[in-house]
Design a protein around this motif. Structure first.
Motif, PDB file in Angstrom:
ATOM      1  N   ILE A  61       6.726  -5.998  15.050  1.00  0.00           N
ATOM      2  CA  ILE A  61       7.883  -5.202  14.641  1.00  0.00           C
ATOM      3  C   ILE A  61       7.747  -3.794  15.202  1.00  0.00           C
ATOM      4  CG2 ILE A  61       9.147  -4.253  12.664  1.00  0.00           C
ATOM      5  CD1 ILE A  61       8.242  -6.658  11.043  1.00  0.00           C
ATOM      6  N   LYS A  62       8.828  -3.273  15.759  1.00  0.00           N
ATOM      7  CA  LYS A  62       8.782  -1.979  16.430  1.00  0.00           C
ATOM      8  C   LYS A  62       9.402  -0.852  15.610  1.00  0.00           C
ATOM      9  CE  LYS A  62       6.968  -4.039  19.952  1.00  0.00           C
ATOM     10  NZ  LYS A  62       5.513  -3.909  20.204  1.00  0.00           N
ATOM     11  N   HIS A  63      10.419  -1.152  14.768  1.00  0.00           N
ATOM     12  CA  HIS A  63      11.157  -0.106  14.064  1.00  0.00           C
ATOM     13  C   HIS A  63      10.304   0.489  12.932  1.00  0.00           C
ATOM     14  CE1 HIS A  63      14.316   2.100  12.019  1.00  0.00           C
ATOM     15  NE2 HIS A  63      15.139   1.830  13.044  1.00  0.00           N
ATOM     16  N   PRO A  64      10.071   1.820  12.937  1.00  0.00           N
ATOM     17  CA  PRO A  64       9.202   2.453  11.924  1.00  0.00           C
ATOM     18  C   PRO A  64       9.666   2.237  10.488  1.00  0.00           C
ATOM     19  CG  PRO A  64       9.617   3.949  13.743  1.00  0.00           C
ATOM     20  CD  PRO A  64      10.533   2.774  13.947  1.00  0.00           C
ATOM     21  N   LEU A  65      10.990   2.312  10.231  1.00  0.00           N
ATOM     22  CA  LEU A  65      11.486   2.157   8.857  1.00  0.00           C
ATOM     23  C   LEU A  65      11.238   0.746   8.336  1.00  0.00           C
ATOM     24  CD1 LEU A  65      12.935   3.352   6.433  1.00  0.00           C
ATOM     25  CD2 LEU A  65      15.123   2.670   7.468  1.00  0.00           C
ATOM     26  N   VAL A  66      11.425  -0.231   9.189  1.00  0.00           N
ATOM     27  CA  VAL A  66      11.176  -1.623   8.792  1.00  0.00           C
ATOM     28  C   VAL A  66       9.694  -1.821   8.500  1.00  0.00           C
ATOM     29  CG1 VAL A  66      11.318  -4.041   9.501  1.00  0.00           C
ATOM     30  CG2 VAL A  66      13.147  -2.450  10.134  1.00  0.00           C
ATOM     31  N   ILE A  67       8.845  -1.244   9.343  1.00  0.00           N
ATOM     32  CA  ILE A  67       7.400  -1.325   9.113  1.00  0.00           C
ATOM     33  C   ILE A  67       7.038  -0.697   7.770  1.00  0.00           C
ATOM     34  CG2 ILE A  67       5.137  -0.522   9.914  1.00  0.00           C
ATOM     35  CD1 ILE A  67       6.229  -0.707  12.768  1.00  0.00           C
ATOM     36  N   PHE A  68       7.622   0.483   7.482  1.00  0.00           N
ATOM     37  CA  PHE A  68       7.351   1.185   6.227  1.00  0.00           C
ATOM     38  C   PHE A  68       7.756   0.335   5.028  1.00  0.00           C
ATOM     39  CE2 PHE A  68       9.073   3.697   2.726  1.00  0.00           C
ATOM     40  CZ  PHE A  68       7.976   4.468   2.379  1.00  0.00           C
ATOM     41  N   ILE A  69       8.965  -0.225   5.058  1.00  0.00           N
ATOM     42  CA  ILE A  69       9.481  -0.995   3.912  1.00  0.00           C
ATOM     43  C   ILE A  69       8.668  -2.271   3.712  1.00  0.00           C
ATOM     44  CG2 ILE A  69      11.453  -2.298   3.030  1.00  0.00           C
ATOM     45  CD1 ILE A  69      13.264  -0.263   4.453  1.00  0.00           C
ATOM     46  N   ILE A  70       8.500  -3.051   4.786  1.00  0.00           N
ATOM     47  CA  ILE A  70       7.755  -4.312   4.661  1.00  0.00           C
ATOM     48  C   ILE A  70       6.302  -4.045   4.277  1.00  0.00           C
ATOM     49  CG2 ILE A  70       6.918  -6.348   5.896  1.00  0.00           C
ATOM     50  CD1 ILE A  70       9.450  -6.274   7.557  1.00  0.00           C
ATOM     51  N   GLY A  71       5.720  -3.005   4.878  1.00  0.00           N
ATOM     52  CA  GLY A  71       4.330  -2.664   4.571  1.00  0.00           C
ATOM     53  C   GLY A  71       4.133  -2.300   3.113  1.00  0.00           C
ATOM     54  N   SER A  72       5.033  -1.492   2.563  1.00  0.00           N
ATOM     55  CA  SER A  72       4.906  -1.088   1.154  1.00  0.00           C
ATOM     56  C   SER A  72       5.079  -2.287   0.230  1.00  0.00           C
ATOM     57  CB  SER A  72       5.932  -0.005   0.822  1.00  0.00           C
ATOM     58  OG  SER A  72       7.253  -0.498   0.979  1.00  0.00           O
ATOM     59  N   ILE A  73       6.001  -3.180   0.578  1.00  0.00           N
ATOM     60  CA  ILE A  73       6.247  -4.367  -0.257  1.00  0.00           C
ATOM     61  C   ILE A  73       5.059  -5.327  -0.189  1.00  0.00           C
ATOM     62  CG2 ILE A  73       7.678  -6.433  -0.526  1.00  0.00           C
ATOM     63  CD1 ILE A  73      10.059  -4.754   0.425  1.00  0.00           C
ATOM     64  N   VAL A  74       4.610  -5.637   1.013  1.00  0.00           N
ATOM     65  CA  VAL A  74       3.509  -6.587   1.187  1.00  0.00           C
ATOM     66  C   VAL A  74       2.237  -6.079   0.512  1.00  0.00           C
ATOM     67  CG1 VAL A  74       1.936  -7.600   2.887  1.00  0.00           C
ATOM     68  CG2 VAL A  74       4.400  -7.606   3.310  1.00  0.00           C
ATOM     69  N   ALA A  75       1.889  -4.809   0.746  1.00  0.00           N
ATOM     70  CA  ALA A  75       0.663  -4.252   0.163  1.00  0.00           C
ATOM     71  C   ALA A  75       0.754  -4.200  -1.356  1.00  0.00           C
ATOM     72  CB  ALA A  75       0.408  -2.856   0.726  1.00  0.00           C
ATOM     73  N   SER A  76       1.917  -3.876  -1.886  1.00  0.00           N
ATOM     74  CA  SER A  76       2.093  -3.810  -3.346  1.00  0.00           C
ATOM     75  C   SER A  76       1.975  -5.196  -3.970  1.00  0.00           C
ATOM     76  CB  SER A  76       3.457  -3.197  -3.689  1.00  0.00           C
ATOM     77  OG  SER A  76       3.526  -1.865  -3.249  1.00  0.00           O
ATOM     78  N   ILE A  77       2.525  -6.197  -3.291  1.00  0.00           N
ATOM     79  CA  ILE A  77       2.402  -7.576  -3.791  1.00  0.00           C
ATOM     80  C   ILE A  77       0.932  -8.000  -3.825  1.00  0.00           C
ATOM     81  CG2 ILE A  77       2.870  -9.996  -3.245  1.00  0.00           C
ATOM     82  CD1 ILE A  77       5.601  -9.094  -2.186  1.00  0.00           C
ATOM     83  N   ILE A  78       0.205  -7.681  -2.758  1.00  0.00           N
ATOM     84  CA  ILE A  78      -1.229  -8.014  -2.713  1.00  0.00           C
ATOM     85  C   ILE A  78      -1.976  -7.308  -3.842  1.00  0.00           C
ATOM     86  CG2 ILE A  78      -3.354  -7.781  -1.363  1.00  0.00           C
ATOM     87  CD1 ILE A  78      -1.605  -7.980   1.150  1.00  0.00           C
ATOM     88  N   GLU A  79      -1.679  -6.029  -4.036  1.00  0.00           N
ATOM     89  CA  GLU A  79      -2.349  -5.251  -5.078  1.00  0.00           C
ATOM     90  C   GLU A  79      -2.028  -5.806  -6.459  1.00  0.00           C
ATOM     91  OE1 GLU A  79      -3.369  -0.577  -5.755  1.00  0.00           O
ATOM     92  OE2 GLU A  79      -1.281  -1.063  -5.311  1.00  0.00           O
ATOM     93  N   TYR A  80      -0.775  -6.185  -6.674  1.00  0.00           N
ATOM     94  CA  TYR A  80      -0.365  -6.732  -7.977  1.00  0.00           C
ATOM     95  C   TYR A  80      -1.069  -8.063  -8.250  1.00  0.00           C
ATOM     96  CZ  TYR A  80       2.549  -8.257 -11.855  1.00  0.00           C
ATOM     97  OH  TYR A  80       2.977  -8.684 -13.086  1.00  0.00           O
ATOM     98  N   ILE A  81      -1.026  -8.966  -7.271  1.00  0.00           N
ATOM     99  CA  ILE A  81      -1.641 -10.283  -7.447  1.00  0.00           C
ATOM    100  C   ILE A  81      -3.146 -10.154  -7.670  1.00  0.00           C
ATOM    101  CG2 ILE A  81      -2.179 -12.467  -6.285  1.00  0.00           C
ATOM    102  CD1 ILE A  81       0.543 -12.269  -4.909  1.00  0.00           C
ATOM    103  N   THR A  82      -3.790  -9.283  -6.887  1.00  0.00           N
ATOM    104  CA  THR A  82      -5.237  -9.087  -7.029  1.00  0.00           C
ATOM    105  C   THR A  82      -5.586  -8.552  -8.414  1.00  0.00           C
ATOM    106  OG1 THR A  82      -5.429  -8.603  -4.659  1.00  0.00           O
ATOM    107  CG2 THR A  82      -7.270  -7.961  -6.067  1.00  0.00           C
ATOM    108  N   GLY A  83      -4.867  -7.513  -8.860  1.00  0.00           N
ATOM    109  CA  GLY A  83      -5.124  -6.941 -10.174  1.00  0.00           C
ATOM    110  C   GLY A  83      -4.875  -7.936 -11.292  1.00  0.00           C
ATOM    111  N   TYR A  84      -3.791  -8.722 -11.144  1.00  0.00           N
ATOM    112  CA  TYR A  84      -3.448  -9.723 -12.167  1.00  0.00           C
ATOM    113  C   TYR A  84      -4.524 -10.805 -12.260  1.00  0.00           C
ATOM    114  CZ  TYR A  84      -1.095 -13.652 -14.409  1.00  0.00           C
ATOM    115  OH  TYR A  84      -0.790 -14.708 -15.236  1.00  0.00           O
ATOM    116  N   LEU A  85      -4.969 -11.310 -11.115  1.00  0.00           N
ATOM    117  CA  LEU A  85      -5.969 -12.379 -11.109  1.00  0.00           C
ATOM    118  C   LEU A  85      -7.312 -11.902 -11.643  1.00  0.00           C
ATOM    119  CD1 LEU A  85      -5.192 -14.152  -7.702  1.00  0.00           C
ATOM    120  CD2 LEU A  85      -4.629 -14.937 -10.008  1.00  0.00           C
ATOM    121  N   LEU A  86      -7.697 -10.677 -11.283  1.00  0.00           N
ATOM    122  CA  LEU A  86      -8.963 -10.138 -11.792  1.00  0.00           C
ATOM    123  C   LEU A  86      -8.935 -10.030 -13.313  1.00  0.00           C
ATOM    124  CD1 LEU A  86      -9.755  -7.331  -9.182  1.00  0.00           C
ATOM    125  CD2 LEU A  86     -11.060  -9.416  -9.584  1.00  0.00           C
TER     126      LEU A  86
END
Length: 252
Positions: A61-86
Motif C-alpha cells: 500500500i502506497k497511500h499514507p492515510l490508508v497505511i495510518f488507518i489500517i495500521g492503527s486498526i490492525v495493531a489495536s486488534i492485535i493488542e486487544y486480542i493479546t490482552g484479552y487472551l492473557l
C-alpha cells in the motif's frame, strides 16, 4: 522457505526493537529501568507479531492515510486480542488503559491506537525498507541457520515463560483460597465479637432490671424472708433464692 525465514527474522528483529522502545519509554516516563519483556529474553513478541502482520497487509500500500488507518486498526486488534487472551488464560492484566479516555475494557485506547497508526506509517515508509534490506542479506546467507538457532531459543524461552505463568496462576489460586479462608475466619470472629458485645449488654440490662425488681421488696417482705430463711417454693425456687440472697446482701 526463504519467505518464511525472512518473516521469522523480521519477527525476532522487531520483537527486540519493541523491547528497546518499551524500555526507553519507561525510562523516560518512570525515570528508571523496567524490563518490559514478556519473555525471559529481551524481546516483546507483540511488536514482532504486529510487525509481521503490518508487513503482510501494508507493504504493497502506497497511500499514507490508508497505511495510518489500517495500521492503527490492525495493531489495536492485535493488542486487544493479546490482552484479552492473557487475562482469560492467566487471570492477569499486563497493561491497563482504563485511566485513558476512549478505552475499550482497558485493553486499547484511542491515544495508543493513534500512536500505532503513526508508528505503522513510519514503520512502512522509513524503518522497514532499511531493515528489509539488512534482513534480506542475512536471509540469503544464513537464513536457515539463523532460523534454526533463533527458533530453538525462542521456543525454549516461550515454554519457560508459559510454565512460569502457569505457576503464577497456581500461586494466585492458592493465595486466593487462603485469603478467602482468612476473610471467612475474620468475619466469623467479628460476628462472635459483635454477638458477645450484644450479649454482655443484654446481660447488664437484665441484671439492672433484676436489681430494680428486687429493690421493690418492701420492709415487711424482707422481714418475712429474713424470718423464714429456709423458705422454699416448688414453682419459684430459683427466684426465691435470688430474693433470699438479696435480703442477706442488704443486711450485710
Amino acid at each position: 522457505m526463504a519467505r518464511y525465514y525472512y518473516l521469522f527474522l523480521c519477527f525476532i528483529f522487531y520483537s527486540f526493537l519493541g523491547w528497546i522502545i518499551e524500555v526507553l519509554y519507561h525510562i523516560y516516563k518512570d525515570k528508571r529501568f523496567i524490563n518490559r519483556g514478556f519473555l525471559y529474553g529481551p524481546i516483546c513478541p507483540i511488536y514482532g507479531f504486529s510487525a509481521i502482520i503490518l508487513i503482510i497487509t501494508l507493504e504493497n500500500i502506497k497511500h499514507p492515510l490508508v497505511i495510518f488507518i489500517i495500521g492503527s486498526i490492525v495493531a489495536s486488534i492485535i493488542e486487544y486480542i493479546t490482552g484479552y487472551l492473557l487475562e482469560l488464560f492467566f487471570n492477569t492484566k499486563w497493561w491497563d488503559y482504563s485511566n485513558e479516555k476512549f478505552n475499550i475494557k482497558g485493553y486499547i485506547c484511542l491515544k495508543f491506537s493513534i500512536y500505532w497508526g503513526l508508528f505503522s506509517l513510519i514503520f512502512i515508509k522509513l524503518i522497514h525498507p532499511n531493515v528489509s534490506s539488512f534482513v534480506t542479506i542475512l536471509n540469503q546467507k544464513y537464513g536457515e541457520i539463523l532460523y534454526n538457532i533463533l527458533f530453538i531459543i525462542f521456543l525454549i524461552d516461550a515454554l519457560l515463560t508459559l510454565n512460569s505463568l502457569l505457576e503464577l496462576k497456581s500461586i494466585f489460586i492458592e493465595l486466593q483460597e487462603i485469603l478467602n479462608e482468612i476473610k471467612s475466619v475474620i468475619d466469623k470472629r467479628n460476628e462472635i465479637i459483635k454477638l458477645e458485645t450484644n450479649l454482655e449488654y443484654k446481660i447488664e440490662s437484665l441484671i439492672y432490671l433484676k436489681n430494680r425488681v428486687l429493690n421493690r421488696l418492701s420492709f415487711k417482705q424482707r422481714m418475712l424472708i429474713k424470718s423464714y430463711p429456709r423458705l422454699k417454693s416448688i414453682k419459684f425456687n430459683n427466684e426465691l433464692q435470688q430474693i433470699i440472697q438479696h435480703v442477706k446482701d442488704k443486711l450485710q
